[in-house]
Scaffold this motif. Sequence first.
Motif, PDB file in Angstrom:
ATOM      1  N   ARG A  46       0.658  -1.146  -0.043  1.00  0.00           N
ATOM      2  CA  ARG A  46       0.099   0.035  -0.050  1.00  0.00           C
ATOM      3  C   ARG A  46       0.930   1.335   0.151  1.00  0.00           C
ATOM      4  NH1 ARG A  46      -2.978  -0.957   4.194  1.00  0.00           N
ATOM      5  NH2 ARG A  46      -4.809  -1.710   3.114  1.00  0.00           N
ATOM      6  N   VAL A  47       1.878   1.023   0.859  1.00  0.00           N
ATOM      7  CA  VAL A  47       3.073   2.474   0.870  1.00  0.00           C
ATOM      8  C   VAL A  47       3.726   2.552  -0.377  1.00  0.00           C
ATOM      9  CG1 VAL A  47       4.889   3.303   2.122  1.00  0.00           C
ATOM     10  CG2 VAL A  47       3.009   2.331   3.300  1.00  0.00           C
ATOM     11  N   PHE A  48       3.944   1.373  -1.021  1.00  0.00           N
ATOM     12  CA  PHE A  48       4.543   1.572  -2.453  1.00  0.00           C
ATOM     13  C   PHE A  48       3.618   2.299  -3.245  1.00  0.00           C
ATOM     14  CE2 PHE A  48       7.778  -2.470  -2.127  1.00  0.00           C
ATOM     15  CZ  PHE A  48       8.661  -1.672  -1.443  1.00  0.00           C
ATOM     16  N   ASN A  49       2.541   1.654  -3.428  1.00  0.00           N
ATOM     17  CA  ASN A  49       1.622   2.367  -4.329  1.00  0.00           C
ATOM     18  C   ASN A  49       1.278   3.910  -4.103  1.00  0.00           C
ATOM     19  OD1 ASN A  49       0.794   0.197  -5.678  1.00  0.00           O
ATOM     20  ND2 ASN A  49      -1.242  -0.074  -4.837  1.00  0.00           N
ATOM     21  N   LEU A  50       1.483   4.317  -2.813  1.00  0.00           N
ATOM     22  CA  LEU A  50       1.264   5.685  -2.479  1.00  0.00           C
ATOM     23  C   LEU A  50       2.574   6.533  -2.891  1.00  0.00           C
ATOM     24  CD1 LEU A  50       0.314   8.356  -0.718  1.00  0.00           C
ATOM     25  CD2 LEU A  50       1.715   7.175   1.017  1.00  0.00           C
ATOM     26  N   LEU A  51       3.515   5.899  -3.110  1.00  0.00           N
ATOM     27  CA  LEU A  51       4.829   6.541  -3.524  1.00  0.00           C
ATOM     28  C   LEU A  51       5.053   6.553  -5.006  1.00  0.00           C
ATOM     29  CD1 LEU A  51       7.237   5.151  -0.503  1.00  0.00           C
ATOM     30  CD2 LEU A  51       6.166   7.572  -0.795  1.00  0.00           C
ATOM     31  N   ASN A  78      -5.799  -1.286  -6.318  1.00  0.00           N
ATOM     32  CA  ASN A  78      -4.909  -1.644  -7.261  1.00  0.00           C
ATOM     33  C   ASN A  78      -3.205  -2.101  -6.626  1.00  0.00           C
ATOM     34  OD1 ASN A  78      -6.285  -0.647  -9.425  1.00  0.00           O
ATOM     35  ND2 ASN A  78      -6.029   1.399  -8.918  1.00  0.00           N
ATOM     36  N   ILE A  79      -3.477  -2.861  -5.829  1.00  0.00           N
ATOM     37  CA  ILE A  79      -2.525  -3.585  -5.055  1.00  0.00           C
ATOM     38  C   ILE A  79      -1.994  -4.818  -5.953  1.00  0.00           C
ATOM     39  CG2 ILE A  79      -1.376  -4.767  -3.140  1.00  0.00           C
ATOM     40  CD1 ILE A  79      -3.339  -3.142  -1.342  1.00  0.00           C
ATOM     41  N   LYS A  80      -0.834  -4.820  -6.463  1.00  0.00           N
ATOM     42  CA  LYS A  80      -0.520  -5.915  -7.417  1.00  0.00           C
ATOM     43  C   LYS A  80      -0.210  -7.229  -6.512  1.00  0.00           C
ATOM     44  CE  LYS A  80       2.689  -4.653 -10.452  1.00  0.00           C
ATOM     45  NZ  LYS A  80       3.857  -4.581 -11.045  1.00  0.00           N
ATOM     46  N   THR A  81      -0.908  -8.334  -6.772  1.00  0.00           N
ATOM     47  CA  THR A  81      -0.950  -9.616  -5.813  1.00  0.00           C
ATOM     48  C   THR A  81      -0.908 -10.865  -6.841  1.00  0.00           C
ATOM     49  OG1 THR A  81      -3.315  -9.615  -5.869  1.00  0.00           O
ATOM     50  CG2 THR A  81      -1.986  -8.092  -4.278  1.00  0.00           C
ATOM     51  N   VAL A  82      -0.402 -11.836  -6.272  1.00  0.00           N
ATOM     52  CA  VAL A  82      -0.756 -13.083  -6.991  1.00  0.00           C
ATOM     53  C   VAL A  82      -1.204 -13.890  -5.581  1.00  0.00           C
ATOM     54  CG1 VAL A  82       0.869 -13.209  -8.925  1.00  0.00           C
ATOM     55  CG2 VAL A  82       1.606 -14.052  -6.306  1.00  0.00           C
ATOM     56  N   GLU A  83      -2.267 -14.786  -6.008  1.00  0.00           N
ATOM     57  CA  GLU A  83      -2.857 -15.482  -5.010  1.00  0.00           C
ATOM     58  C   GLU A  83      -2.681 -16.950  -4.760  1.00  0.00           C
ATOM     59  OE1 GLU A  83      -6.195 -12.093  -5.057  1.00  0.00           O
ATOM     60  OE2 GLU A  83      -6.974 -14.195  -5.880  1.00  0.00           O
ATOM     61  N   PHE A 292      -1.738   6.962   5.004  1.00  0.00           N
ATOM     62  CA  PHE A 292      -1.464   8.282   5.095  1.00  0.00           C
ATOM     63  C   PHE A 292      -1.103   8.871   3.778  1.00  0.00           C
ATOM     64  CE2 PHE A 292       2.627   5.869   5.070  1.00  0.00           C
ATOM     65  CZ  PHE A 292       3.407   6.458   4.285  1.00  0.00           C
ATOM     66  N   ASP A 293      -0.908  10.180   3.512  1.00  0.00           N
ATOM     67  CA  ASP A 293      -0.760  10.807   2.085  1.00  0.00           C
ATOM     68  C   ASP A 293       0.414  11.445   1.931  1.00  0.00           C
ATOM     69  OD1 ASP A 293      -1.182  13.279   3.255  1.00  0.00           O
ATOM     70  OD2 ASP A 293      -3.291  12.966   3.307  1.00  0.00           O
ATOM     71  N   LEU A 294       0.777  11.789   0.854  1.00  0.00           N
ATOM     72  CA  LEU A 294       2.294  12.616   0.527  1.00  0.00           C
ATOM     73  C   LEU A 294       2.285  13.852   1.322  1.00  0.00           C
ATOM     74  CD1 LEU A 294       2.577  11.959  -3.238  1.00  0.00           C
ATOM     75  CD2 LEU A 294       3.826  10.684  -1.436  1.00  0.00           C
ATOM     76  N   LYS A 295       1.162  14.744   1.540  1.00  0.00           N
ATOM     77  CA  LYS A 295       1.217  15.831   2.342  1.00  0.00           C
ATOM     78  C   LYS A 295       1.772  15.498   3.816  1.00  0.00           C
ATOM     79  CE  LYS A 295      -1.550  19.770   4.061  1.00  0.00           C
ATOM     80  NZ  LYS A 295      -1.487  19.577   5.269  1.00  0.00           N
ATOM     81  N   ASP A 296       1.146  14.493   4.399  1.00  0.00           N
ATOM     82  CA  ASP A 296       1.475  14.188   5.721  1.00  0.00           C
ATOM     83  C   ASP A 296       3.128  13.594   5.723  1.00  0.00           C
ATOM     84  OD1 ASP A 296      -0.985  14.419   6.635  1.00  0.00           O
ATOM     85  OD2 ASP A 296      -1.570  12.302   6.127  1.00  0.00           O
ATOM     86  N   LEU A 297       3.374  13.028   4.823  1.00  0.00           N
ATOM     87  CA  LEU A 297       4.934  12.305   4.642  1.00  0.00           C
ATOM     88  C   LEU A 297       5.705  13.534   4.562  1.00  0.00           C
ATOM     89  CD1 LEU A 297       7.067  10.301   4.283  1.00  0.00           C
ATOM     90  CD2 LEU A 297       6.243  10.048   1.899  1.00  0.00           C
ATOM     91  N   ASN A 298       5.649  14.622   3.683  1.00  0.00           N
ATOM     92  CA  ASN A 298       6.423  15.702   3.344  1.00  0.00           C
ATOM     93  C   ASN A 298       6.643  16.610   4.590  1.00  0.00           C
ATOM     94  OD1 ASN A 298       7.132  14.971   0.717  1.00  0.00           O
ATOM     95  ND2 ASN A 298       5.217  15.768  -0.231  1.00  0.00           N
ATOM     96  N   GLU A 299       5.317  16.641   5.393  1.00  0.00           N
ATOM     97  CA  GLU A 299       5.575  17.547   6.601  1.00  0.00           C
ATOM     98  C   GLU A 299       6.324  16.917   7.578  1.00  0.00           C
ATOM     99  OE1 GLU A 299       1.345  17.967   7.538  1.00  0.00           O
ATOM    100  OE2 GLU A 299       1.219  19.791   5.981  1.00  0.00           O
ATOM    101  N   GLN A 300       6.517  15.414   7.580  1.00  0.00           N
ATOM    102  CA  GLN A 300       7.316  14.813   8.459  1.00  0.00           C
ATOM    103  C   GLN A 300       8.727  14.907   8.362  1.00  0.00           C
ATOM    104  OE1 GLN A 300       5.303  14.086  11.513  1.00  0.00           O
ATOM    105  NE2 GLN A 300       3.743  15.001   9.921  1.00  0.00           N
ATOM    106  N   LEU A 301       9.297  15.147   6.994  1.00  0.00           N
ATOM    107  CA  LEU A 301      10.649  14.762   6.863  1.00  0.00           C
ATOM    108  C   LEU A 301      11.406  15.752   7.406  1.00  0.00           C
ATOM    109  CD1 LEU A 301      10.319  14.230   2.873  1.00  0.00           C
ATOM    110  CD2 LEU A 301      11.259  12.697   4.514  1.00  0.00           C
ATOM    111  N   PRO A 302      11.055  16.892   7.626  1.00  0.00           N
ATOM    112  CA  PRO A 302      12.147  18.069   8.505  1.00  0.00           C
ATOM    113  C   PRO A 302      12.289  17.666  10.046  1.00  0.00           C
ATOM    114  CG  PRO A 302      10.421  19.233   7.059  1.00  0.00           C
ATOM    115  CD  PRO A 302      10.025  17.873   7.207  1.00  0.00           C
ATOM    116  N   LEU A 303      11.206  16.835  10.200  1.00  0.00           N
ATOM    117  CA  LEU A 303      11.031  16.597  11.730  1.00  0.00           C
ATOM    118  C   LEU A 303      11.886  15.323  12.141  1.00  0.00           C
ATOM    119  CD1 LEU A 303       7.334  17.613  12.147  1.00  0.00           C
ATOM    120  CD2 LEU A 303       9.256  18.790  12.576  1.00  0.00           C
ATOM    121  N   VAL A 304      12.634  14.632  11.474  1.00  0.00           N
ATOM    122  CA  VAL A 304      13.511  13.688  11.610  1.00  0.00           C
ATOM    123  C   VAL A 304      15.013  14.130  11.924  1.00  0.00           C
ATOM    124  CG1 VAL A 304      14.259  11.382  10.752  1.00  0.00           C
ATOM    125  CG2 VAL A 304      12.161  12.109  10.196  1.00  0.00           C
TER     126      VAL A 304
END
Length: 311
Positions: A46-51, A78-83, A292-304
Amino acid sequence: MSVQILNLNPCYDHWVIISNVPKTPNVLRGDYVVKLVDGKGLNIARVFNLLGFHDYLCINVLGGDVGKIISSKCREENIKTVEFWINDENRINTAIVYEYEKRMLMVNEPGPVMTPDEIERFIRYLDSVIEEKSTLVISGSAPRGFTANNMSRIAQMAKERGCRLMIDISGEWLRKLVKFEPEMVKVNADEFKMAFELSNLSVEKLYEVKKRYKINVLCVTLGKDGSITLTEDRVFHAKPKLVHCDFSVGSGDSFFAGYLYKEAMGKSMEERLIFATACGMANTLKYGAAIFDLKDLNEQLPLVEIAEERL
């Protein structure tokens, strides 16, 4: 290089959010519900798809009506899977979120049982799926009946094909898999201490395990205190400056996905860990695992914060 994700024990999650103090004792009425497919491998996907990273394949073991729901929801996302299908039923897990108290209760079902015949057929199935020289991520638990020796057979198959093993697993499975000289082990502190019977996680103790099993990158996540990562000759401490909440289910998977993504992009260890930590932090901002979304992610980057020292 493609990433193949082994997701042996997927589940379907219900997060029931209770915003206010219940009016009737012993009766909980949710204000809203978050429903999603879960399992460490699916969270990474799921995170891969987001990115926007799609050079991956998630290998799911599915069964019963819950398995059909998981399959349908994966297609919707749209998660790429085999089952690979088994007779027993996949898990439904329930999270009760007491929003007014900032706490939660997670109830996990025991999950399906794989028969010896199903396990043998699954291992043969993997023989047709695992690509040469790919990255194989083994993340999360397995169905009941699936043993550490079965997991070792899969690791041996992967190594014979020149695959890089990336591991996030616990207990006896972890102790077995480290014998195959994994490229990376990412595990939380409690699971690491239990697996190797350690009373503390000093750099010296971590390095001893890393060297003994020829682990290329050893990363131990520490919850609110971030992570400690050992490479060939460096120790990295990555930590969030700000902890938003305690709803951290899926943060470790989000961290791992962020790391794998930046590694695939050829980024430095420092860049990988900053990005991975920000993914874990962003995961705490919304209910549900790896949501989460990319906005959330980008806001966290300076906080590491990240510090590096020589071994």
